[in-house]
Design an enzyme around this catalytic site. Structure first.
Site, PDB file in Angstrom:
ATOM      1  N   ARG A  36     -10.205  56.114  -1.917  1.00 17.69           N
ATOM      2  CA  ARG A  36     -10.833  55.868  -0.601  1.00 17.69           C
ATOM      3  C   ARG A  36      -9.990  54.886   0.221  1.00 17.69           C
ATOM      4  NH1 ARG A  36     -12.288  51.739   2.570  1.00 17.69           N
ATOM      5  NH2 ARG A  36     -13.030  50.576   0.756  1.00 17.69           N
ATOM      6  N   HIS A 239      -5.946  42.445  -0.331  1.00 15.27           N
ATOM      7  CA  HIS A 239      -4.770  43.223   0.088  1.00 15.27           C
ATOM      8  C   HIS A 239      -3.529  42.355  -0.135  1.00 15.27           C
ATOM      9  CE1 HIS A 239      -6.631  46.844   1.991  1.00 15.27           C
ATOM     10  NE2 HIS A 239      -7.704  46.071   1.827  1.00 15.27           N
ATOM     11  N   CYS A 270      -6.324  49.155   5.774  1.00 13.35           N
ATOM     12  CA  CYS A 270      -7.458  49.544   6.606  1.00 13.35           C
ATOM     13  C   CYS A 270      -6.942  50.044   7.954  1.00 13.35           C
ATOM     14  CB  CYS A 270      -8.388  48.350   6.799  1.00 13.35           C
ATOM     15  SG  CYS A 270      -9.773  48.707   7.875  1.00 13.35           S
ATOM     16  N   ASN A 279      -4.012  47.611  -1.083  1.00  7.38           N
ATOM     17  CA  ASN A 279      -4.784  46.743  -1.976  1.00  7.38           C
ATOM     18  C   ASN A 279      -3.881  46.255  -3.097  1.00  7.38           C
ATOM     19  OD1 ASN A 279      -6.745  49.113  -1.034  1.00  7.38           O
ATOM     20  ND2 ASN A 279      -7.917  47.245  -1.327  1.00  7.38           N
TER      21      ASN A 279
END
Ligand SMILES: CC(C)(COP(=O)([O-])OP(=O)([O-])OC[C@H]1O[C@@H](n2cnc3c(N)ncnc32)[C@H](O)[C@@H]1OP(=O)([O-])[O-])[C@@H](O)C(=O)NCCC(=O)NCCSC(=O)C[C@@](C)(O)CC(=O)[O-]
Length: 347
Positions: A36, A239, A270, A279
């Site tokens: 995701r 992150h 993002c 991440n």
């Protein structure tokens, strides 16, 4: 008797090195967000087959919590448009949680219609994740509203999901710094985290969305949030923009946090955090925790297989047309290649 997993009711099998009941305090859960958070920002089209294979491989490697996609507006985040197909096609291994991200009531209704149409029993997803941010500027960019209004909208979403028997996880973005409004007030992070916990989130993940966190700042932020939300309910989401993510993981663990979000191959970023990189890589977290006082909990005999996660990190990165950015993933592959060269030289 082995302890229970903090996220599900199943008994843990003995992780490597797990010796005493006291060690139960040192069990660390990983939430794998690669399918995701890792993929949502990719520009090219990623076939559903690839997403499904990514999730299946991660589950088989022992990942116990895998965020599989999101039910957000495909106009806002086109890459997540195929999530309903992904969740109906992927395998579901027992003991593995497969959460999906939901921004609003419409997203939740869309999940229910997939579940109703496909008549999966038990439902193919047992968990949703709702999200907001510590600043209005970020919430505006990410959800087109203010933080207070987003919380107001999310409350009935959480209630409906809980009534339907789903677990609800919450995210607070920009807990350290906001790409639009700068330094973040940790008191505001605390208030937003508390609001999510109060609406029934079993866990609240604290997102250093832009990756500007340092261990000191992360510790200070968590100290503040712990005043209102028990540390057992907190997760860390870092992150790696400035290369501090693994250090921040340890800072969070030292504060008592026992759930860490990470992304295979260090994928991610993002869409509403310009310049932020992926991440913290799952491989880097697994490697860094090896031999430490912490034990990672996996579904596969209590472990997540680092070697296999390295393979998956390279496989998905190559599917995306690049190399794995996980430092451990790169080093382990290089050492494997050296061993292979030496072996051939000896023949
Ligand atoms: C919340 C909205 C929809 C508001 O966006 P909006 O434009 O204000 O929404 P709207 O209610 O006006 O609807 C606009 C259109 O979207 C549709 N729509 C409305 N809702 C949905 C839905 N759920 N699923 C599918 N379609 C939806 C709706 O039906 C309508 O369609 P139209 O009439 O124009 O054809 C939008 O802002 C949105 O989808 N935002 C999501 C952004 C996102 O996914 N960001 C990335 C995830 S968060 C993250 O990565 C951070 C995190 C969690 O990892 C932690 C960290 O690192 O910090």
């Amino acid at each position: 008797m082995f302890p229970r997993c903090a996220l599900c009711t199943s008994r843990l099998t003995r992780p490597r090195g797990f010796a005493t009941a006291a060690s139960a305090n040192n069990l660390v859960n990983i939430v794998e967000v690669g399918p995701r958070d890792g993929l949502q920002n990719e520009k090219g089209v990623i076939p559903v087959d690839v997403k499904v294979e990514l999730i299946n491989r991660l589950a088989r490697a022992g990942a116990q919590n895998i965020e599989t996609g999101s039910f957000v507006s495909p106009k806002w985040v086109p890459q997540m448009g195929g999530t309903s197909e992904v969740i109906t096609r992927m395998e579901r291994l027992p003991g593995v949680h497969y959460p999906v991200l939901v921004p609003n009531h419409k997203g939740l209704q869309n999940i229910f219609s997939v579940l109703d149409e496909t008549k999966f029993t038990p439902p193919i997803t047992d968990e949703i994740a709702i999200f907001t941010a510590a600043t209005d500027a970020f919430t505006r960019a990410n959800l087109n509203t203010t933080t207070a209004e987003s919380l107001r909208q999310l409350e009935p979403v959480a209630r409906t999901a809980l009534d339907k028997g789903l677990r609800v996880r919450g995210y607070v973005s920009v807990v350290i710094a906001c790409p639009y409004s700068g330094a973040v007030d940790y008191k505001r992070v605390r208030e937003v985290a508390k609001a999510l916990a109060d609406m029934g989130c079993y866990q609240v993940s604290l997102g250093d969305t832009v990756g500007q966190g340092t261990p000191e700042r992360v510790a200070e932020m968590i100290e503040e949030v712990k005043k209102s939300v028990p540390v057992e309910k907190l997760a860390g989401h870092f992150h790696d923009t400035y290369g501090t993510a693994v250090a921040n993981v340890f800072a969070a663990l030292a504060q008592g946090v026992r759930t860490i979000d990470s992304s295979v191959g260090g994928l991610g970023g993002c869409p509403y955090s310009p310049g932020a990189t992926g991440n913290v890589a799952t491989e880097d977290v697994l490697y860094a925790l090896r031999g430490s006082r912490y034990h990672v909990v996996g579904s596969n005999n209590g472990t997540i297989n680092l070697d296999e996660v390295v393979n998956i990190g390279w496989w998905i990165s190559e599917k995306l047309g690049r190399e794995s950015v996980s430092r451990a993933g790169r080093a382990i592959r290089a050492s494997r290649q050296r061993e292979e060269t030496d072996r051939k030289a000896k023949l």
